[in-house]
Design an enzyme around this catalytic site. Sequence first.
Site, PDB file in Angstrom:
ATOM      1  N   TYR A 270      46.985  85.608  50.210  1.00  0.00           N
ATOM      2  CA  TYR A 270      47.197  86.283  51.562  1.00  0.00           C
ATOM      3  C   TYR A 270      46.678  85.621  52.740  1.00  0.00           C
ATOM      4  O   TYR A 270      46.345  84.422  52.713  1.00  0.00           O
ATOM      5  CB  TYR A 270      46.500  87.638  51.747  1.00  0.00           C
ATOM      6  CG  TYR A 270      45.021  88.094  51.648  1.00  0.00           C
ATOM      7  CD1 TYR A 270      44.115  87.140  51.573  1.00  0.00           C
ATOM      8  CD2 TYR A 270      44.764  89.370  51.517  1.00  0.00           C
ATOM      9  CE1 TYR A 270      42.903  87.367  51.382  1.00  0.00           C
ATOM     10  CE2 TYR A 270      43.377  89.806  51.519  1.00  0.00           C
ATOM     11  CZ  TYR A 270      42.276  88.692  51.676  1.00  0.00           C
ATOM     12  OH  TYR A 270      41.158  89.022  51.263  1.00  0.00           O
ATOM     13  N   GLU A 271      47.124  85.909  53.931  1.00  0.00           N
ATOM     14  CA  GLU A 271      47.052  85.100  55.224  1.00  0.00           C
ATOM     15  C   GLU A 271      47.780  83.626  54.959  1.00  0.00           C
ATOM     16  O   GLU A 271      47.490  82.354  55.335  1.00  0.00           O
ATOM     17  CB  GLU A 271      45.662  84.780  55.683  1.00  0.00           C
ATOM     18  CG  GLU A 271      45.256  86.258  56.312  1.00  0.00           C
ATOM     19  CD  GLU A 271      44.179  86.015  57.298  1.00  0.00           C
ATOM     20  OE1 GLU A 271      43.128  86.640  56.912  1.00  0.00           O
ATOM     21  OE2 GLU A 271      43.960  85.080  58.317  1.00  0.00           O
ATOM     22  N   GLY A 272      48.986  83.747  54.232  1.00  0.00           N
ATOM     23  CA  GLY A 272      49.704  82.670  54.076  1.00  0.00           C
ATOM     24  C   GLY A 272      49.317  82.022  52.641  1.00  0.00           C
ATOM     25  O   GLY A 272      48.181  81.698  52.436  1.00  0.00           O
TER      26      GLY A 272
END
Lengths: 408, 426, 268
Positions: A385-387
């Site tokens: 997550y978050e990229g």
Amino acid sequence: MNYFLTEEQQAIQETAREIAQKKIKPVREHYDVTEEYPWPIVEELRKADLFGVYFPTQYGGLGGGGLELCLAVEEISRACGGIALTIACTALCAFPIILFGTPEQKKKYLPDLASGKRLGAFTITEPEAGSDATATRCSAKLEGNYYVLNGTKNFCSNGNAAEIYTLFATTNPARGARGLSAFILEKGWPGLSFGKKEVKMGIRASPTYEINLDNCKVPKENLLGGEGRGLSVAQGTFDISRPGVASQALGIAQGAIDEALAYAKMRKQFGQSIASFQSSLHMIADMSTQVEAARALLYSVTKAMDKDLLAAEEAAEKSGKTVYDEMKKNSSKRWTKESAMVKLFCSDVSMKVTTDAVQLCGGIGYMRDFPVEKFMRDAKITQIYEGTNQIQRNEIGAAVIKELAQKG
Amino acid sequence: MANEIFIIKERCTGCGSCVKVCPVNCISMTDRAKEEGVRWKKLAVIDVNTCVFCNACVEDCDRLFNKTKEKMPNPDFFHAIVMKKEKVEVNIDTTAYKGVWCFAEQRHGQLMPTIFELLHVGKKLSLDLNEDLSAVVIGHDVTQYAQEIIEHGADKVYVIDHPIFEHFVDEVYTNALTDLIKQEKPNKLLMPASIIGRSFSSRVAIAAQTGITADATELSINPKTRMLHATRPSFGGNLMATILCEKHRPEMATVRPMSFQRAEKQSGRKGEVINVKVDLSKWNIRTKFVRYEAEKKEDIDITAAEKVVSGGRGLGKPEGFKLIEELAHTLGAAVGASRPTVDAGWIPYKHQIGLTGRTIRPKLYFACGISGQIQHLAGMSSAEVIVAINKDTECPMFKLATLSVEGDLYELIPLIIKEINKIKHK
Amino acid sequence: MHIVVCIKQTPATANIQIDPKTGTLKREGMAAAINPFDEYGIEEAVRIKERVPNSVVSVVTMGPPQAEESLRDAISRGVDQGFHLCDRAFAGADTYATSYALQMGIRKIAEFTQKKVDLIICGKQTNDGDTGHVGPGIAAWLDIPNVAYVKKVEEINDSLIRVHRMMEDGVDVLEMPLPAVIAVVKEINEPRVPSLRGKMAAKKAVIPRWTAEDIKADKNKIGLGGSPTIVASSFNPPPRTGGVKVEGATPEEKAKNLVAKLLEMKVL
């Protein structure tokens, strides 16, 4: 290792550690199994002022920056990476408001987030739009004093526990990425409802929800950063927030080492502790070295970044401009590359170290009896997550090439 | 002037003997500075802030001096610690105080058996002093117990009987007992170290302007001084201390329950019953007793419990915890469990002890049918006394246990409950 | 409402160890901390403050200069101000002299802050002395009501307090007008971790240090000289015998022998 933390930073570390070890450790398995929301722990974190460590003092915070947040999240993750998201997700909601919020927006929302009275969440992902935010379908149409939002967001961490959301929708689908806009929403507004709760591999103490928007009316003044600036808001936020994920990953890795080493010292085979075998020692050496390297990178990047961030926060208070604009003005540099490096490195280390921790413990490490397998399950999300780490590599690679080109 | 204690540097040999006798651990040894030209390498240092001026080190250093003197005349070392103790004048005629008193506790109109333990040790003290043994009972409708107390060795029983004493209220009981002490002047007063005894004994001591020793486990009379030597554990039982109350009377002590056996009953024994009249008008009673709530069979929190009884896989079936609960209830203990029983759903998670459960440090831990896997031991190995009950004598728990019993727990536990109840109700 | 919590700095229990060679308490690792039972007193005071508007919590300790740390620790847990009774003349006090000095200190706090004291909270007992005598003792000196072994504050307002007292067989509910003293047990609450703002306040706090003269203490009632009781001698209990197998021909005999052993060890 001595990272020359200030007295305040050490106090944050100690406080978070005390709560993690005394209050979270005994209940982490309970929340992992039941997937209940850890409200009693949230109350402890609130009382200890840990929600406010990275907020400016004007908004009820303690005036710290990214490093302060990371120290808290790291220590909590050392006990439970899922429970750490109570603070980390709230930070991901708060950073866009800190960076792009108008003075009114900041006054309205930051104090509650800083005190932990209301938790926050950040939601950008959609069924069709993951890494590719330009594919956002969720729409926002201006009608009088309101934007009317329609669509579905999914994988919203902190889901229904949050009461304030920073949410992305397109105000102009024709313009693609330049049509994206950011909004601040509140739980309880008509038209905002929760869909499916995901059942996850790890971070199970943190609820992940689908959010449905059905003609949800958002006041015009809750548009964050201006129409069509959504992508800037998202990217600017990630630049600052990614170390948060990194610190979660780092804490998880350290927690796994703590548990695995204690066990390896106790466990005897062939008449000696398994920690004393060379094969184990080499694993222990690699795990510890990687974690220390990750920590060194994380702390030095956040320390450097905080210099920019805190100066910009101060300047913004005087100028009335946004913190993001002040940051851009004062420093030619963006933190995309470094923050991506920190996130990439810490999360990869975390996955490697937690996997090795399970291996070091042997059979017991694989059992739910023992907390090490949980660290391994919790670590995985930090690579995603978050990229995803693939996206991080893209960002880093592109930035490096760009720097080369600039040098000529 | 505050109390003073210091070391005459020239006389200290650095032998370290005083370090060992200090009850509060306030003496340490340091290296001497070289230029002093003294042949001894170490020097004792006293932390005056911690010192309780008990004189133990002074006596010890003087003892070494006297011992050395036998071999060499005029040794110029030892005799190194000097204490100047502040003198406080206390003018109490200790000879005016006579008799050993025991406080008989009642609860809901029932006489508590602690009085019989007090009478047992009290009898011994009264014989050593050649004084009377008396008991004081405070309550409502408690006159009936006077004869029973006499039959257990009391020569006199003071009965303070009034509806106001039905329930225990600190102020009320303090007034009643203090007034009686001031009037009758007992020499020694023993009270049970129960919740009631521990609650108001200190209030009585201050109201009667005398000293008290808490939680004594041994009591004796010094034949020369006729003083009470009360010995009690401190620092969680790591140190025993003998306490004296030199100048004030009565010398008071609370006595830890089950430290002494119960006095034998001598049926038909005769004694004097004194009904004490109380003058309530003198008292300013502010506390109001609202209600009593009998103990709901709620679980005792295992992390705070002094005693824990745990069951493990050896129970074989979920119903086994009924037996564990019964033993726990008999002991006033909390219920614990090992991981496999929790996983099997025999008992909720909050009872789990060990690496993934709670870590506890009780005074007494019963491990019933728990083999002692390392994950479990991590949560309870610092218990003071560990009792293991298991069929398998080779299990790790037996190696750790203070007391281990081999056998079928379904057979043993009911017998243990019976034995404990025997003592309780004797 | 003005609440005063009485605390003591004691050696951290977990670290108390006996040196097997010399038979003395091991000095190393004798880290000092707030007596664990007092932490519950502090927490309860802070909770009452959160419940009753316009409340102030003071904390007082009697002890050597280093005991000031424990007052700062209390402030980091939400207490407003600390007061330190610190004088060599206080040293060597038994529970009689300790409770006398503390109540004189409490009188002085009321005078100093110009706020009468409504409630005094003590821990059930200390982990080094284990007496539980000081709380009731303070009440005796001040001639105010007290309840010990309090496991719940059911109701509290500016004029009265209703508490649950933990008894061997259940709960007694009692009501007292204020001012009053309560001594609390562990069951009453779960103490919070010191907050960051609390830690900062603790660092900055100015803590008055009072001598015996400052609190107008009668010299004949304080310290060793003012203590009716003295420690005559102390010794180490015989070491616990480990790994004893309880023998017996029948299960009945084993049960009997086990209970007898436990009785002898005084753990029942």
